[in-house]
Design an enzyme around this catalytic site. Structure first.
Site, PDB file in Angstrom:
ATOM      1  N   ARG A 186     -42.770  34.141 -53.332  1.00 31.21           N
ATOM      2  CA  ARG A 186     -43.515  32.884 -53.399  1.00 31.21           C
ATOM      3  C   ARG A 186     -44.928  33.124 -52.878  1.00 31.21           C
ATOM      4  NH1 ARG A 186     -40.515  31.322 -56.648  1.00 31.21           N
ATOM      5  NH2 ARG A 186     -39.171  29.498 -56.648  1.00 31.21           N
ATOM      6  N   GLU A 214     -50.352  27.130 -58.204  1.00 28.25           N
ATOM      7  CA  GLU A 214     -50.041  27.543 -59.577  1.00 28.25           C
ATOM      8  C   GLU A 214     -50.136  26.335 -60.501  1.00 28.25           C
ATOM      9  OE1 GLU A 214     -46.197  29.421 -59.511  1.00 28.25           O
ATOM     10  OE2 GLU A 214     -46.865  30.997 -58.155  1.00 28.25           O
ATOM     11  N   HIS A 226     -46.500  33.794 -63.089  1.00 24.42           N
ATOM     12  CA  HIS A 226     -45.163  33.448 -62.582  1.00 24.42           C
ATOM     13  C   HIS A 226     -44.090  33.634 -63.670  1.00 24.42           C
ATOM     14  CE1 HIS A 226     -42.911  30.913 -59.379  1.00 24.42           C
ATOM     15  NE2 HIS A 226     -42.065  31.699 -60.032  1.00 24.42           N
TER      16      HIS A 226
HETATM   17  P1  NAP Z   1     -31.822  35.660 -51.335  1.00 21.13           P
HETATM   18  O1  NAP Z   1     -30.699  36.463 -51.895  1.00 21.13           O
HETATM   19  O2  NAP Z   1     -31.525  34.417 -50.582  1.00 21.13           O
HETATM   20  O3  NAP Z   1     -32.708  36.660 -50.432  1.00 21.13           O
HETATM   21  C1  NAP Z   1     -33.674  36.230 -49.535  1.00 21.13           C
HETATM   22  C2  NAP Z   1     -34.021  37.380 -48.605  1.00 21.13           C
HETATM   23  O4  NAP Z   1     -35.109  36.974 -47.763  1.00 21.13           O
HETATM   24  C3  NAP Z   1     -32.878  37.791 -47.691  1.00 21.13           C
HETATM   25  O5  NAP Z   1     -32.923  39.183 -47.495  1.00 21.13           O
HETATM   26  C4  NAP Z   1     -33.220  37.079 -46.392  1.00 21.13           C
HETATM   27  O6  NAP Z   1     -32.608  37.772 -45.312  1.00 21.13           O
HETATM   28  C5  NAP Z   1     -34.740  37.210 -46.404  1.00 21.13           C
HETATM   29  N1  NAP Z   1     -35.376  36.225 -45.533  1.00 21.13           N
HETATM   30  C6  NAP Z   1     -35.260  34.875 -45.579  1.00 21.13           C
HETATM   31  N2  NAP Z   1     -35.992  34.319 -44.599  1.00 21.13           N
HETATM   32  C7  NAP Z   1     -36.594  35.332 -43.945  1.00 21.13           C
HETATM   33  C8  NAP Z   1     -37.476  35.404 -42.825  1.00 21.13           C
HETATM   34  N3  NAP Z   1     -37.856  34.302 -42.180  1.00 21.13           N
HETATM   35  N4  NAP Z   1     -37.926  36.612 -42.425  1.00 21.13           N
HETATM   36  C9  NAP Z   1     -37.502  37.724 -43.054  1.00 21.13           C
HETATM   37  N5  NAP Z   1     -36.664  37.739 -44.105  1.00 21.13           N
HETATM   38  C10 NAP Z   1     -36.209  36.558 -44.541  1.00 21.13           C
HETATM   39  O7  NAP Z   1     -32.812  35.211 -52.483  1.00 21.13           O
HETATM   40  P2  NAP Z   1     -33.164  35.948 -53.872  1.00 21.13           P
HETATM   41  O8  NAP Z   1     -32.259  35.491 -54.940  1.00 21.13           O
HETATM   42  O9  NAP Z   1     -33.326  37.413 -53.624  1.00 21.13           O
HETATM   43  O10 NAP Z   1     -34.611  35.279 -54.162  1.00 21.13           O
HETATM   44  C11 NAP Z   1     -35.664  35.433 -53.230  1.00 21.13           C
HETATM   45  C12 NAP Z   1     -36.823  34.532 -53.594  1.00 21.13           C
HETATM   46  O11 NAP Z   1     -37.505  35.068 -54.715  1.00 21.13           O
HETATM   47  C13 NAP Z   1     -36.463  33.109 -54.043  1.00 21.13           C
HETATM   48  O12 NAP Z   1     -36.235  32.257 -52.926  1.00 21.13           O
HETATM   49  C14 NAP Z   1     -37.649  32.685 -54.853  1.00 21.13           C
HETATM   50  O13 NAP Z   1     -38.586  32.019 -54.036  1.00 21.13           O
HETATM   51  C15 NAP Z   1     -38.244  34.014 -55.326  1.00 21.13           C
HETATM   52  N6  NAP Z   1     -38.113  34.167 -56.798  1.00 21.13           N
HETATM   53  C16 NAP Z   1     -39.256  34.350 -57.533  1.00 21.13           C
HETATM   54  C17 NAP Z   1     -39.145  34.488 -58.906  1.00 21.13           C
HETATM   55  C18 NAP Z   1     -40.356  34.685 -59.759  1.00 21.13           C
HETATM   56  O14 NAP Z   1     -40.405  34.173 -60.868  1.00 21.13           O
HETATM   57  N7  NAP Z   1     -41.356  35.431 -59.296  1.00 21.13           N
HETATM   58  C19 NAP Z   1     -37.895  34.442 -59.536  1.00 21.13           C
HETATM   59  C20 NAP Z   1     -36.762  34.267 -58.752  1.00 21.13           C
HETATM   60  C21 NAP Z   1     -36.889  34.128 -57.372  1.00 21.13           C
HETATM   61  P3  NAP Z   1     -32.232  37.071 -43.910  1.00 21.13           P
HETATM   62  O15 NAP Z   1     -31.641  35.732 -44.252  1.00 21.13           O
HETATM   63  O16 NAP Z   1     -31.317  38.043 -43.244  1.00 21.13           O
HETATM   64  O17 NAP Z   1     -33.540  36.945 -43.187  1.00 21.13           O
END
Ligand code: NAP
Length: 332
Positions: A246, A275, A294
């Site tokens: 993000r 965006e 995006h």
């Molecule tokens: P996920 O499986 O929930 O993974 C999130 C990761 O971030 C986990 O490793 C979590 O570990 C870590 N995290 C969360 N809060 C944190 C903090 N305060 N400090 C450090 N690490 C932290 O989610 P995902 O499916 O991989 O997706 C991740 C994000 O990618 C989504 O939330 C979305 O915003 C973004 N995304 C972008 C696109 C795009 O089009 N570019 C597409 C899909 C998703 P811990 O909980 O252990 O900290």
């Protein structure tokens, strides 16, 4: 809980593929209204008064909006990220939030890895050279890129998508992987193919050691502005930064400073604080920036799979069943 077959009012606030719209229309009374289009905003606002379910994405749902939707029981987001939703207000009102984890993981990891490749090897810049007729002699060192294989990959966020990027780097490109998250992942049980190939690393150490840092973080109170002046200052001279999570997890002014006067070689960005990226953003035409609109999950296959899961979630919730992908911590 008994399964309900009663027809309910649903608001679809973003275009859905026809087959998924038909699934909803077969069971419920559907209003289509996109609040981003001025001519559809009144219909959107009017529908809020009676809807029990909403499905869509990329629109801020705050407490004021929820206050206008007193019957609302469930929102099904066609996204994995939930930063557009006022989570505290949803919880206070007992409204369920569903999302689409998993189905977009590999496609988003592909996008992020393509930014790693494009920035390291200067793909867009050098393709322009050919396109614009400036390839008049063999290129020299001034246009050489940097290797990707074998370089140290630092991942900010090591969830579904972070681990999928790690797999591409570690298993495909021989990259040692460091990752930052609040809790270490037990690789032996959760991702055995990455065991011994990825190490949980404190943020500062990761930034100091990685050649390529890729952020795949959700946006939350804790991650907003996580990458700022101090953090970019810790990165190796000549390092590359990629953001596929993000935009607001990065302070864009600090990123620009690191590109202009610091040691950052290049940045690959799929997401931005605002965006679509404003025309006057200095990131738009920056020679060291590869910017995408995006498109992390934007393939036919994946966008359809997201719509199917989001539709299923909504139908399940309205029938009184537990949705397949209820957002963790959401009311149930
Ligand atoms: P996920 O499986 O929930 O993974 C999130 C990761 O971030 C986990 O490793 C979590 O570990 C870590 N995290 C969360 N809060 C944190 C903090 N305060 N400090 C450090 N690490 C932290 O989610 P995902 O499916 O991989 O997706 C991740 C994000 O990618 C989504 O939330 C979305 O915003 C973004 N995304 C972008 C696109 C795009 O089009 N570019 C597409 C899909 C998703 P811990 O909980 O252990 O900290």
């Amino acid at each position: 809980m008994p399964v309900s077959t009663e027809r309910k009012k649903i608001l679809v606030f973003r275009e859905l593929p026809p087959d998924q719209l038909a699934r909803l229309q077969a069971r419920h009374d559907v209003t289509l209204a996109n609040p981003r289009l001025a001519e559809q905003l009144p219909a959107f606002q009017a529908a809020l008064a009676t809807v029990e379910g909403m499905i869509g994405s990329s629109y801020p749902v705050d407490d004021a909006l929820l206050a206008r939707a007193p019957q609302l029981k469930v929102i099904s987001s066609v996204s994995v990220g939930v930063d557009n939703y006022a989570l505290d207000a949803l919880a206070a009102r007992g409204i369920m939030l569903c999302h689409t984890p998993g189905v977009l993981t590999e496609t988003t990891a592909d996008t992020i890895f393509s930014l790693i490749m494009a920035t390291s090897r200067r793909i867009v810049e050098l393709a322009s050279l050919v396109r614009e007729g400036r390839w008049t002699r063999n290129i020299g060192e001034d246009l050489f890129g940097r290797d990707v294989h074998g370089k140290t990959l630092g991942l900010l966020g090591f969830g579904r998508i972070g681990q999928a990027v790690a797999r591409r780097g570690a298993l495909g490109f021989g990259m040692p992987v460091l990752y930052h998250s609040r809790r270490p992942v037990d690789l032996a049980s959760q991702a055995p193919d990455l065991a011994g190939k990825a190490a949980h690393t404190p943020l500062d150490e990761l930034l100091q050691r990685a050649d390529i840092v890729a952020a795949v973080l959700p946006l939350s109170r804790e991650t907003r502005g996580l990458m700022g002046e101090r953090e970019f200052g810790l990165m190796k001279p000549g390092a590359i930064f990629v953001n596929g999570g993000r935009g607001a997890t990065v302070r864009e002014g600090a990123l620009l400073d690191a590109l202009n006067t610091g040691g950052l070689r290049a940045a690959g960005l799929d997401v931005f604080a605002t965006e679509p990226l404003p025309m006057n953003s200095p990131l738009r035409l920056h020679p060291k920036v590869t910017a995408l609109p995006h498109i992390g999950s934007a393939t036919f296959e994946t966008r359809h799979a997201m719509a199917v899961l989001a539709t299923t979630n909504l139908l399940q919730a309205l029938a009184g069943e537990r949705p397949t992908a209820l957002f963790e911590g959401s009311a149930s």
